[in-house]
Design an enzyme around this catalytic site. Sequence first.
Site, PDB file in Angstrom:
ATOM      1  CB  ALA A 193     -40.340  51.842 -63.180  1.00 22.91           C
ATOM      2  N   GLY A 202     -44.557  51.740 -66.543  1.00 20.99           N
ATOM      3  CA  GLY A 202     -44.348  50.292 -66.405  1.00 20.99           C
ATOM      4  C   GLY A 202     -45.603  49.573 -65.956  1.00 20.99           C
ATOM      5  CD  GLU A 242     -43.387  49.938 -70.551  1.00 20.55           C
ATOM      6  OE1 GLU A 242     -42.661  49.812 -71.563  1.00 20.55           O
ATOM      7  OE2 GLU A 242     -42.966  50.312 -69.439  1.00 20.55           O
ATOM      8  CD  GLU A 299     -43.148  54.984 -69.502  1.00 18.87           C
ATOM      9  OE1 GLU A 299     -43.347  53.818 -69.117  1.00 18.87           O
ATOM     10  OE2 GLU A 299     -44.029  55.662 -70.066  1.00 18.87           O
TER      11      GLU A 299
END
Length: 701
Positions: free
Chosen positions: A62, A101, A104, A124
């Site tokens: 992210a 992310g 993911e 993370e």
Amino acid sequence: MSMLVSYHRIDELGVITINNPPVNALSHGVRQGIFEAVAQAQDDDSKAVVILCEGRTFVAGADISEFGKPIQEPSLPQVNAAIESSAKPVIAAIHGNALGGGFELALSCHYRCAVPSAFVGLPEVTLGLLPGAGGTQRVPRLIGVKPALDMMTSGQKISADTALTMGLIDRVLDDPLPEAAFAFARDCIVEGSPLPRIRDNQIPPDSFSSEDFAAYRNMLKKRKRGQEAPQSIVDCVEVAMAKPFEEGLTFERSRFVERAQSGQSAALRHVFFAERQAPKVSDLDKTVSPRAIQRVGIIGAGTMGGGIAMAFANAGVPVTLLELNQEGLDRGMALVARNYGMTVRKGKLSQQEAEARQALIDGSTDYQALASVDLVIEAVFESMDVKKQVFSRLDEVCKPGAILASNTSYLDINEIAAFTSRPQDVVGLHFFSPANVMRLLEVVRTDQTADDVIATAMALGKRISKVPVLSGVCYGFIGNRMLRQYAREAQLCMIEGAEPEQIDRALTDFGMAMGPLAVGDLAGLDIGYKARQALTDDQKGDPRSYCIADALVEMGRLGQKTGAGYYKYDPETRARTSDPAVLEVIEAQARKHGVVRRSFTDGEILDRHLLALVNEGFRILEEGIAQRPSDIDVVYLCGYGFPSYRGGPMFYAAHRGLRDVYERLLALQKQTGEAHWAPASLLETLVLNGQSLDDWAQTTN
Ligand code: T1G
């Protein structure tokens, strides 16, 4: 479709290409682009969809800079849901890093392939977060509970080969992207339906019991002391075992939002950017380029010299280690060999790799051996006379353009530079022990150090996997100068009534790796003692701030190395225990200096240590010794064991509130009558102007 994401067709394949340099972070624009491209692919006659990235890496997560701002839709979970529910196989083609992310997103794809040099991971936790886009629900369904917990609570990157073995990816490509990925996609088409959706996988209910979860939580309490995110990850994985996928996603999201709003995550995100900001020197002439460093000379084969040599050899830079005599050189080379042996025995390095690195370090007792090196780092005894001899000699033998650096921890490098005819080539490179392990490197700029020398030092710091931080010349530079104030408070709290255990416990409960007195015992109390011997009484300051340490040294209690210091140490286990003999010394010194001892709260002890650091930090900023507040944080995080989830001393002060810090300092000044508690003028100015430290930093950098 935004410029960040494009969609095109290659025969029967739909290709989604992400292009958001430097690391293809999943900013709002990228999420929007992927979401639209997946929808477009559903409507055309493509048979499969390949997601790949331009530039040096797949999606590295992210966009961390978007945190703290309102989340714009589509969110990443929405993008991932669209990918996973695609009617056509979606393939992630990974190169560089697929992190957070980014991984993911790949996990929501039906298939994952990667080039051999790629890495995947869910880091993370290093940002005080948890995988908030399905990672905590999909990974245990893919690789099992324990490996998933290990992967997400460590945050470590996993190589493509290991990821294949673990089942995280489906293929390591033999040929380069994109063609190899297209070939793999065509194989997936042939594979046909039903499409493997990780969400549909079941976690064997008996694969990890509630006792196992409890044991894992306890293990994390020790290994990740004080950190909240690892525990939240375990909560999410436990729900993944117990609840249907969608309920697990909802639970994960709620915990993710909680983490994202937490103080620890704000601190760790600050650290992420602070470490990347530190090597940037804002006032350097942008046209200068670093000098080439192909070979390095190190003078002094002691603990520091040997560690520095290993730091360069570990980065593939050949080193010549110089010692006064063969005996000293043999001792130094043996120390290096022993250290590499230990690393191999711990399984952190192969024997072959250790031998290759060791082979990069040769030794000499002849200064002429340094005639052609590009950089020399002096790591000899901390005396100005010795430094003078060494730098005068280097000035004679080193080639023009060679950089002459000192690893001094305290001494005036302007004075050292003046011993040479080339002060513009002199710089401080202050490593921290063990130099092959500690990440911090203070780069000390003198009044005459040339810009290209600074540019070289900063680039070199990154090259040897250090975090270089620029410092001006002052006694102790950034780290040790602040440490003197911190160490002073440990001594004063002790003579005024606190016991060593209470002082160390107050700081370790705050999250410091070790308390100040245990650190003193580890480093050796004689080091500080010898440094004080070189100072005048005025320079030494208030005798109450060192009389106990001096008394212990004069009793032969030098710390761990003599089995006793502020504590006594078990000769076998090195376990430390309190020693009533130390209390007698403390009480005797208190009587000698007319101090009436009293009780202390942990809170007062903590405040006196942390605010001593913070106040000196403000003085260092107002004097321009440090470029920016976050540099001071990096120094304390990478060199002094300050807990990363607290962000560093200056971040701590900013988040505690500058007015509260200011008023607490004034209260301590009033309570103790000590001038050193007078708030630094920069702090006073910011408080009176209602300005934040970040605002000030923006205006000055
Ligand atoms: N967001 C924003 N900026 C980033 C970024 C990111 N994720 N990663 C890197 N940058 C910037 C960085 O600040 C620097 O900027 C430049 O890119 C180059 O980085 C929902 C919530 C990928 C291994 O934790 O580990 O996904 O200084 O100097 O050494 O579950 O960057 O040039 O202006 O580090 O080659 C999880 C973070 C996010 C990975 C490359 N992802 N990045 O290392 O370059 S949270 C991460 C890295 C998340 C989801 C959650 C490294 C790298 P500037 P660099 P590098």
